[in-house]
Design an enzyme around this catalytic site. Structure first.
Site, PDB file in Angstrom:
ATOM      1  N   THR A  61       0.842  -1.203   0.000  1.00 36.36           N
ATOM      2  CA  THR A  61       0.000   0.000   0.000  1.00 36.36           C
ATOM      3  C   THR A  61       0.875   1.250   0.000  1.00 36.36           C
ATOM      4  OG1 THR A  61      -1.672  -1.148   1.288  1.00 36.36           O
ATOM      5  CG2 THR A  61      -1.811   1.244   1.274  1.00 36.36           C
ATOM      6  N   SER A 117       1.915  -8.707  -1.996  1.00 36.46           N
ATOM      7  CA  SER A 117       0.515  -8.267  -2.093  1.00 36.46           C
ATOM      8  C   SER A 117      -0.485  -9.394  -2.351  1.00 36.46           C
ATOM      9  CB  SER A 117       0.408  -7.221  -3.207  1.00 36.46           C
ATOM     10  OG  SER A 117      -0.808  -6.530  -3.104  1.00 36.46           O
ATOM     11  N   ASN A 146      -4.001 -12.341   2.198  1.00 35.83           N
ATOM     12  CA  ASN A 146      -3.908 -13.153   3.435  1.00 35.83           C
ATOM     13  C   ASN A 146      -5.302 -13.559   3.898  1.00 35.83           C
ATOM     14  OD1 ASN A 146      -2.561 -10.563   3.408  1.00 35.83           O
ATOM     15  ND2 ASN A 146      -1.200 -11.352   4.986  1.00 35.83           N
ATOM     16  N   CYS A 147      -6.202 -12.564   3.855  1.00 34.41           N
ATOM     17  CA  CYS A 147      -7.521 -12.771   4.436  1.00 34.41           C
ATOM     18  C   CYS A 147      -8.323 -13.805   3.648  1.00 34.41           C
ATOM     19  CB  CYS A 147      -8.272 -11.438   4.485  1.00 34.41           C
ATOM     20  SG  CYS A 147      -7.258 -10.126   5.212  1.00 34.41           S
ATOM     21  N   ALA A 205       7.623   2.619  10.821  1.00 34.43           N
ATOM     22  CA  ALA A 205       7.135   1.242  10.945  1.00 34.43           C
ATOM     23  C   ALA A 205       5.612   1.260  10.976  1.00 34.43           C
ATOM     24  CB  ALA A 205       7.688   0.590  12.211  1.00 34.43           C
TER      25      ALA A 205
END
Ligand code: FAD
Length: 451
Positions: free
Chosen positions: A14, A38, A41-42, A286
């Site tokens: 992103t 990219s 994951n979900c 971070a």
């Protein structure tokens, strides 16, 4: 500017895309330790469960596609193994060639994420069928085992989002699933009585739910899971989903400040901090699962490993680097999950969290139809909302239902972020036609009850 990004998934990708949109000139290098960047994951549990059938669809961006589209230098199989914030350099290891090299930066963004907890449970090292789920290679491994058709019984350890989603997906494949949770309930963002509705749904779908028990050890190469209670479960496959810990090795080696649970501590602008001097490194940022965030409600430091914060922080950091004014109002932890036919959604703090922090609250509960009762197939939504008895500010809300459940929580989450009180909910003019809601929406009802 030369900008380096560590980690090429939610936060990192992103940030890269936003940085390029803001500047054509910057040199942007994205390092990803693994092969894929990219990816979704979900979506991984749903690919294992054959709900998503095309593996390609998990790869939201490929290295080639994203490099071209955004003019990025994307280096996969490249692990950043050291940071020297004083010299403004990183050390990178190319895992394909074993070559180690140094790269300089003007700005550095760390989005290394969080990894599944895998404690040294006796027997784990010998258990090839005990797996965790974080990325595409993990998914491929689990799916290969499932696709042999030889998995009759699976044990999922951990009743968090990933555990519950995996239990559902494996059960839907016709596998006999046992879900083991150490606490007296699944899905910690819910209060106990709300979680009972989820337990009911899990049981109704024939998942064997075991609460207040944990794994003691694995035996017979992981084909048996021995629980603390002494019960032994047979398992062709075990998914270990007992939570995540921040990937902080890089940060710790560079002596960046980390919180009590190991999350990287940042300023409100996501700049990291020198652990020894407490000085801010203004060019190192971070974001994502690896960092500590401020709880929007309590203003305490916390950690919320979800995709929305990682995405938002990626964009905010890119803006900040490009001198666009940004703000950081904290994270609510708004979340949703599907558990068979139910939708479980929540935002903010629950009663258990508020009790722990000794924050006073009032509760309103409502059980309302999702849409007009006279229109076919209306279903019930159980709603619980907590608010500050003095200021009437909303502290959190939870909902368990079917269609339209997450919409109600989204409205409440928005109300919270914009500072609306519980009484303001009465005045929210929300969409209405019989297939969707009632003239008095469940969200309005919460406001009426509180008034
Ligand atoms: P990640 O997306 O994990 O990316 C970090 C990347 O950095 C990794 O690819 C890692 O290999 C790489 N990396 C780490 N260290 C280095 C290094 N030193 N050098 C180079 N690369 C490095 N969230 C939701 O909100 N909703 C959901 O439904 C949901 N479902 C999920 C289901 C699963 C199975 C999983 C695993 C997560 C899910 N999440 C969900 C959580 C969400 O995916 C994360 O919150 C989000 O991906 C965090 O983004 P991140 O950039 O911090 O870390």
């Amino acid at each position: 500017k030369k900008i380096l990004i560590v980690g090429g998934v939610a936060g990192g990708a992103t940030a890269a895309a936003r940085l390029r949109r803001l500047s054509e000139e910057d040199e942007i290098i994205l390092f990803e330790r693994d092969e894929y960047i990219s990816f979704a994951n979900c979506g991984l549990p749903y690919y294992i469960g054959n709900v998503i059938t095309d593996r390609q669809k998990l790869l939201v961006q490929t290295v080639e596609g994203m490099s071209k589209r955004f003019n990025l230098d994307i280096r996969n199989f490249s692990e950043v193994i050291g940071i020297d914030p004083a010299a403004k350099t990183v050390e990178v290891k190319n895992h394909q060639t074993d070559q180690v090299y140094t790269e300089t930066y003007d700005k550095l963004i760390l989005s290394p994420g969080a990894k599944p907890i895998a404690p040294p449970i006796p027997g784990l090292a010998e258990a090839e069928n005990v797996l965790t789920l974080r990325n595409i290679p993990d998914t491929d491994k689990i799916k290969a085992i499932v696709d042999t058709g030889k998995v009759g019984r699976a044990v999922v350890i951990g009743g968090g989002f990933i555990g519950v989603e995996m239990a559902e997906n494996l059960q839907e494949l016709g596998i006999n699933v046992t879900l083991v949770e150490k606490m007296n309930q699944v899905l910690k963002p819910l209060d106990f009585e709300m979680a009972q509705l989820v337990h009911q749904e899990i049981n109704a779908n024939c998942v064997n739910l075991i609460l207040e028990d944990g794994v003691d050890h694995f035996q017979k190469q992981g084909t048996e899971v021995a629980l603390e209670s002494g019960m032994v479960l047979q398992a062709d496959l075990v998914i270990l989903a007992i939570g995540v810990v921040p990937e902080n090795g890089l940060a710790k080696n560079a002596r960046l400040k980390c919180g009590p649970r190991g999350h990287i501590v940042t300023t409100a602008n996501y700049e990291v901090i020198n652990d020894e001097t407490d000085a801010v490194y203004p060019d190192v940022f971070a974001i994502g699962d690896a960092i500590e965030v401020q709880d929007f409600v309590t203003k305490n430091q916390t950690a919320i490993p979800l995709a929305w914060p990682a995405n938002r922080q990626g964009r905010v950091v890119a803006d900040y680097i490009n001198d666009i004014q940004t703000r950081n109002v904290g994270i609510q932890g708004t979340a949703v999950a599907k558990v068979f036919s139910k939708t479980i959604a929540s935002t903010g703090n629950n009663a258990a969290q508020l009790d722990m922090k000794k924050i006073p609250y009032q509760v309103v509960m409502a059980h309302r139809a999702n849409h007009a009762g006279y229109y076919p197939n209306s279903t019930n939504i159980a709603l619980k909302l907590l608010y500050d008895p003095q200021s009437l500010q909303i502290l959190g809300a939870q909902a368990v239902g079917q269609d339209g459940t997450e919409k109600r929580i989204d409205v409440i989450a928005t109300a919270m972020k914009t500072g609306a009180t519980v009484l303001d909910l009465q005045d929210f003019e929300l969409c209405y036609a019989p297939p969707f809601s009632s003239a008095k929406d469940p969200v309005n009802v919460l406001g009426y009850i509180a008034s």
